[in-house]
Design a protein around this motif. Structure first.
Motif, PDB file in Angstrom:
ATOM      1  N   ASP A   8       0.869  -1.189   0.000  1.00  0.00           N
ATOM      2  CA  ASP A   8       0.000   0.000   0.000  1.00  0.00           C
ATOM      3  C   ASP A   8       0.900   1.231   0.000  1.00  0.00           C
ATOM      4  N   PHE A   9       1.476   1.496  -1.161  1.00  0.00           N
ATOM      5  CA  PHE A   9       2.454   2.582  -1.259  1.00  0.00           C
ATOM      6  C   PHE A   9       1.852   3.949  -0.934  1.00  0.00           C
ATOM      7  N   PRO A  10       0.654   4.295  -1.424  1.00  0.00           N
ATOM      8  CA  PRO A  10       0.080   5.604  -1.065  1.00  0.00           C
ATOM      9  C   PRO A  10      -0.077   5.775   0.446  1.00  0.00           C
ATOM     10  N   ALA A  11      -0.438   4.708   1.150  1.00  0.00           N
ATOM     11  CA  ALA A  11      -0.574   4.805   2.604  1.00  0.00           C
ATOM     12  C   ALA A  11       0.770   5.056   3.264  1.00  0.00           C
ATOM     13  N   LEU A  12       1.814   4.439   2.726  1.00  0.00           N
ATOM     14  CA  LEU A  12       3.155   4.666   3.251  1.00  0.00           C
ATOM     15  C   LEU A  12       3.570   6.115   3.070  1.00  0.00           C
ATOM     16  N   LYS A  14       1.613   8.714   2.747  1.00  0.00           N
ATOM     17  CA  LYS A  14       0.801   9.539   3.650  1.00  0.00           C
ATOM     18  C   LYS A  14       1.331   9.480   5.082  1.00  0.00           C
ATOM     19  N   GLN A  15       1.719   8.295   5.510  1.00  0.00           N
ATOM     20  CA  GLN A  15       2.263   8.154   6.858  1.00  0.00           C
ATOM     21  C   GLN A  15       3.514   9.016   7.041  1.00  0.00           C
ATOM     22  N   LEU A  21       7.375  15.079   6.916  1.00  0.00           N
ATOM     23  CA  LEU A  21       8.527  14.811   6.054  1.00  0.00           C
ATOM     24  C   LEU A  21       8.096  14.743   4.594  1.00  0.00           C
ATOM     25  N   LYS A  22       9.055  14.916   3.703  1.00  0.00           N
ATOM     26  CA  LYS A  22       8.829  14.788   2.273  1.00  0.00           C
ATOM     27  C   LYS A  22       9.373  13.443   1.791  1.00  0.00           C
ATOM     28  N   VAL A  23       8.861  12.983   0.664  1.00  0.00           N
ATOM     29  CA  VAL A  23       9.274  11.709   0.088  1.00  0.00           C
ATOM     30  C   VAL A  23       9.903  11.968  -1.274  1.00  0.00           C
ATOM     31  N   ILE A  24      11.179  11.621  -1.391  1.00  0.00           N
ATOM     32  CA  ILE A  24      11.907  11.769  -2.649  1.00  0.00           C
ATOM     33  C   ILE A  24      12.468  10.403  -3.027  1.00  0.00           C
ATOM     34  N   GLY A  90       1.587  10.629  -4.255  1.00  0.00           N
ATOM     35  CA  GLY A  90       1.976  11.714  -3.366  1.00  0.00           C
ATOM     36  C   GLY A  90       3.457  11.962  -3.246  1.00  0.00           C
ATOM     37  N   VAL A  91       4.286  11.256  -4.014  1.00  0.00           N
ATOM     38  CA  VAL A  91       5.731  11.458  -3.952  1.00  0.00           C
ATOM     39  C   VAL A  91       6.063  12.905  -4.320  1.00  0.00           C
TER      40      VAL A  91
END
Length: 434
Positions: A8-12, A14-15, A21-24, A90-91
């Protein structure tokens, strides 16, 4: 997307966002031969081809593959559909690694062919690669604000040895908001190479950058407390503080002293965030750098243009590794290490003028009220620097926005990211913040 590793990548994402924090994600422009899409991309001419019109697989550090042809609109549309899988989750952006120079293998053997068999030069390819990642990510993240979405990429990276400094400006400056200067050996010589490349990047007016604390090219056996501490201290006074790579990069795996030093300098970096945000934005808007080497050099602007012919640039050896961070902070890095009982180091310091040429007064960052540690323009001094300190100075009269900092009852450094303090020009106000 690997559904086994990321069910569940989108949930990760979002968490992680909920933690502030940002996700890159790490990314390149390569499609490897084992990728299920490789044959499809070859068949549709979505990959760069050699002078005979064939996709000859290029060996790189993660296997063998072909480079996406950014000059082909259909190839770019297909690539964007793949990027959408993570951007729609959401990345926030990508760390675009340096696969662009591999096109040189085609260029040196007859040329690299793109859309409608037109030749693509290395500078053209590099500019297309980084700009597409940046501007498409900005487009997809537009609903989050005008500055949402970014990439990390390389400014100047080099192959360094005792004689030559053959270097390549990787990214176009308009998309290199923040980046790193490539991979360095996990040695003091590697840290010196990091400093050279940051200085070269500053000479070419890249805005914000840093390098991997401890060196990226470490081995499992790499375990040097002194190197790790000195690189941490250097990284904390750069616009990008990044820790990662081979070898041991976890401060708590050394000893308690390392943890305390690492925490102390990380807090200093966080305190400086408002200052660095201001100077970094100013550098981007004015086409300058947030780092100002004491050894100032002017590099021909034509060497960074898309139309340049040379693959690489030969830079002079810096006469000093000292630099200003913005206008108000002066850093004298510890570059060399000689074994001794205390791990203290000696640095040679020279103190520059104000930007207008007038005399500047430089106060010790840690003890700004100590007149014995105060210096003026033109002073040249040697200073012994213990392992838990660094030779950093602040310009007298500087007005710097900083986050508030404190030490808790257990003696642990803290930073308050909700409170910005703008000190006055008096020594006392600066002293209370340092």
């Amino acid at each position: 997307m690997d559904p086994v590793r990321f069910p569940d990548f989108p949930a990760l994402v979002k968490q992680i966002h909920d933690e502030g924090l940002k996700v890159i994600l790490w990314a390149t422009s390569m499609v490897n031969t084992e990728n299920p899409d490789y044959d499809f991309a070859v068949k549709n001419k979505y990959l760069v081809r050699d002078s005979r019109g064939f996709v000859r697989p290029l060996k790189w550090w993660h296997g063998s593959g072909g480079l996406l042809d950014y000059s082909n609109p259909e190839a770019v549309a297909w690539w964007h559909s793949l990027m959408d899988r993570v951007l729609d989750a959401g990345v926030d952006g990508f760390k675009c690694d340096g696969t662009d120079p591999y096109i040189i293998e085609y260029s040196l053997t007859g040329g690299a062919l793109g859309y409608q068999d037109k030749v693509i030069t290395y500078p053209e390819y590099a500019h297309m690669y980084y700009r597409d990642f940046f501007y498409y990510t900005r487009e997809k993240r537009a609903a989050d604000g005008p500055d949402a979405g970014l990439i990390m990429s390389r400014p100047v990276d080099c192959n360094l040895d005792d004689v030559t400094k053959l270097c390549t400006p990787f990214s176009p400056k308009d998309v290199m908001l923040s980046g790193w200067v490539g991979d360095d050996d996990a040695t003091f010589r590697g840290m010196e190479g990091c400093l050279r490349k940051t200085i070269y990047s500053a000479w070419m007016n890249y805005a914000n950058f840093g390098c991997d604390i401890g060196g990226y090219r470490g081995k499992d056996s790499t375990f040097s407390k002194t190197l790790f501490v000195r690189w941490t201290q250097l990284g904390s006074f750069m616009s990008l503080m990044e820790n990662g790579g081979g070898g041991e990069h976890r401060p708590w795996m050394y000893d308690e002293e390392t943890v305390n030093i690492y925490r102390h300098f990380t807090v200093q970096h966080h305190r400086l965030a408002p200052y660095m945000h201001t100077m970094g934005a100013n550098a981007l808007s004015t086409g300058t750098s947030s780092m100002h080497p004491v050894d100032e050099q002017v590099i021909d602007a034509n060497t960074t243009t898309i139309g340049r012919k040379d693959f690489k640039i030969v830079f002079p050896q810096p006469r000093s590794y000292s630099y200003r961070l913005g206008d108000d902070i002066l850093v004298h890095p510890v570059v060399f290490h000689f074994e001794n009982k205390t791990d203290a180091a000696t640095v040679h310091m020279s103190f520059p003028d104000e930007k207008d040429g007038s005399t500047a007064v430089w106060l010790d960052w840690w003890r700004p009220n100590d007149e014995d540690k105060t210096h003026k323009s033109g002073d040249k001094k040697f200073r012994e620097v213990p392992l838990n300190s660094y030779a950093v100075y602040v310009r007298e009269g500087a007005l710097m926005p900083l986050y508030a900092a404190s030490v808790d009852p257990n003696g642990v450094d803290r930073v308050d990211l909700n409170r910005v303090i703008k000190p006055s020009s008096s020594l006392g106000s600066i002293h209370n913040l340092c």
